[in-house]
Design an enzyme around this catalytic site. Structure first.
Site, short mmCIF file in Angstrom:
data_model
loop_
_atom_site.label_atom_id
_atom_site.label_comp_id
_atom_site.label_asym_id
_atom_site.label_seq_id
_atom_site.Cartn_x
_atom_site.Cartn_y
_atom_site.Cartn_z
N HIS A 268 -16.01 41.93 -16.33
CA HIS A 268 -14.98 42.26 -17.35
C HIS A 268 -14.59 40.93 -18.01
O HIS A 268 -15.43 40.22 -18.51
CB HIS A 268 -13.83 42.98 -16.62
CG HIS A 268 -12.80 43.61 -17.51
ND1 HIS A 268 -12.96 43.80 -18.85
CD2 HIS A 268 -11.56 44.13 -17.21
CE1 HIS A 268 -11.88 44.39 -19.35
NE2 HIS A 268 -11.01 44.60 -18.38
N HIS A 307 -22.35 46.16 -23.21
CA HIS A 307 -21.01 46.72 -23.19
C HIS A 307 -21.11 48.20 -22.90
O HIS A 307 -22.04 48.86 -23.36
CB HIS A 307 -20.31 46.51 -24.54
CG HIS A 307 -18.83 46.61 -24.45
ND1 HIS A 307 -18.18 47.83 -24.50
CD2 HIS A 307 -17.88 45.67 -24.28
CE1 HIS A 307 -16.89 47.61 -24.38
NE2 HIS A 307 -16.67 46.32 -24.23
N ASP A 363 -17.09 38.09 -25.16
CA ASP A 363 -17.08 36.94 -24.26
C ASP A 363 -18.20 35.94 -24.55
O ASP A 363 -18.20 34.84 -24.01
CB ASP A 363 -17.19 37.41 -22.81
CG ASP A 363 -15.92 38.08 -22.35
OD1 ASP A 363 -14.85 37.63 -22.77
OD2 ASP A 363 -16.00 39.06 -21.59
#
Ligand code: ACO
Length: 441
Positions: A268, A307, A363
């Site tokens: 995450h 994702h 990210d």
């Protein structure tokens, strides 16, 4: 028969059931009436990792993962990133509309005046080891704030809820900055009420002996944009944690601490720290093909890629790439961006990633910017948590106002042993003695 319904035929009994369909979903509880006998519990759904289960109705954030769309309360993320401040966006998430100028002044004043931590909380943070991970400090201190504000347990009182929302959004930046300074062995810097949210955060991070901290406007705006991009992402792992813990009516400090703990995981929010480690390991563009080979062999994952919801380019990653260029003009270019860009180029041409629809996520590039600003990778997830608190709290507020919600309590498919009884030595001839209790073979 109603149009918005479906008929399910149970071939175990040859019975048919009509089940209403609302917003593309059926209610799992409607399946309970599908039974093989009157004493049968009824049909359940099996959905580990909630791959296909809507756990709430929400009007906060909309994602179309196939088209790469992310909207907060109807506004596209790039519109908000270009035209708003983080605090305006936090207000939007929490209240449903962007603030009027009067509402904005009041909101900013409230947040600004709640940024201080109680001195005992500062001392609490002093107790961490000199090299404690900042995410561990953040999670623990967030939970500890529950002891400072005991009224927070009155979660059914909207006014009490609102006070805690303001406190948490205000204090997240202070907690983050103090966890940063603690690792460096530097004194904590008190908030400066003259500064904007991002500028004040920079002040608490980086002010040394100068009487007044003056933030680079480019870096302050870049941080604000990053905060906007990270503020909410509908029912992700940490928001779901917030809702699950909140559904038990735990206070919001404890629920936010739980959500932050979920965020810290490398699958995450912890992925941004892992991306930098990965880019360090790759070292140079010439090593990328060998690294991709290892990914395809299933040895490792390409961190910052893939994702659950986006099967297209993550719109946040596009904006972050633009912010990176602005930041590098101030800080100098972080050479890791070249490895990242080349990694992305090679991956997006490779069948493995194309077939699985694996694209860079938020990210992938954020850590490169944070590193250029001078943060160690250990701080990256903390930087993610600061604005995500607005999302967690918006989800929590919505949960607390939703008459459909109850305590979260999933079901299981039990796969363990049937009823058995404890047998003592000598009571069963097939028993093998392990200490005093016997294990049956
Ligand atoms: N590198 C290599 N292969 C991958 C990656 C990756 N980063 N992500 C998914 N895959 C592969 C899986 O191995 C699987 O392949 P298979 O069908 O041959 O078994 C396929 O793609 C589907 O992946 P799942 O793991 O089923 O997808 P899921 O939705 O469960 O996982 C997740 C999503 C956790 C984000 C995953 O893509 C991942 O681990 N990515 C790396 C970590 C990361 O960047 N996390 C940040 C996400 S964004 C955020 O939380 C803020």
């Amino acid at each position: 028969m109603a149009n918005d319904s479906m008929t399910i035929t149970d071939h175990r009994t040859d019975k048919s059931y009509e089940v209403p369909v609302e917003c593309g979903t059926i209610r799992a509880m409607d399946l309970r009436k599908i039974k093989t006998s009157p004493d049968d519990f009824g049909l359940m759904t099996y959905d580990p990792a909630f791959m296909n289960t809507a756990c709430c109705k929400s009007s906060i954030t909309f994602i179309d993962g196939d088209k790469g769309i992310l909207r907060y309360r109807g506004y596209d993320i790039d519109d908000l990133a270009e035209n708003c401040t983080y605090l305006e966006v936090a207000y939007l998430l929490l209240c449903g509309e962007l603030p009027t100028p009067e509402q904005q002044n009041k909101w900013v004043a409230e947040i600004t005046h709640h940024t201080m931590l109680h001195e005992s909380t500062k001392q609490f943070m002093d107790g961490f080891r000199y090299d404690a991970h900042p995410m561990g400090m953040l999670v623990s201190t967030l939970a500890a704030l529950s002891t400072v504000y005991p009224e927070a347990k009155q979660v059914l009182d909207p006014e009490v809820r609102q006070r805690q929302i303001v406190r948490i959004i205000a204090k997240m930046a202070t907690l983050a900055a103090y966890s940063y300074r603690h690792r460096l062995g530097q004194p904590y810097i008190y908030p400066d009420n003259d500064l904007s949210y991002s500028e004040n955060f920079m002040n608490m991070l980086w002010r040394m002996t100068e009487p007044k901290y003056v933030a680079s406007p480019v870096l302050a705006r870049a941080l604000d944009i990053l905060f906007i991009l990270h503020a909410d992402h509908e029912q992700n792992c940490s928001s779901t944690t917030m809702r699950v813990v909140g559904s038990a009516q735990a206070d919001p400090y404890l629920a936010c601490a739980a959500a932050a703990a979920a965020l810290s995981g490398p699958l995450h929010g912890g992925a941004n720290e892992e991306v930098l480690c990965m880019l360090d390991e790759i070292g140079s563009a010439k090593n990328i093909p060998a690294y991709i080979k290892r990914v395809k062999q299933g040895e490792i994952k390409l961190m910052g890629f893939g994702h659950r919801v986006y099967k297209n380019y993550d719109p946040r990653a596009t904006i972050i790439k633009q912010v990176a260029d602005q930041v590098f003009e101030v800080t100098g270019r972080n050479q890791k961006i070249d490895i990242a860009l080349e990694l992305e180029r090679i991956a997006l041409e490779d069948d493995y990633f194309v077939q699985r629809k694996l694209y860079p996520n938020v990210d992938f590039y954020s850590g490169i910017i944070y590193q250029a600003m001078g943060f160690q990778p250990e701080m990256f997830t903390v930087l993610f948590a600061i604005p995500r608190a607005a999302g967690w709290l918006a989800q929590w507020k919505e949960l607390m106002q939703d008459p459909d919600q109850k305590i979260s309590r999933p079901r299981q498919i039990f796969t363990g042993r049937e009823l058995r009884t404890v047998q003592r030595a000598g009571e069963h001839e097939n028993a093998k003695n392990v200490g005093r209790i016997l294990v049956h073979q």
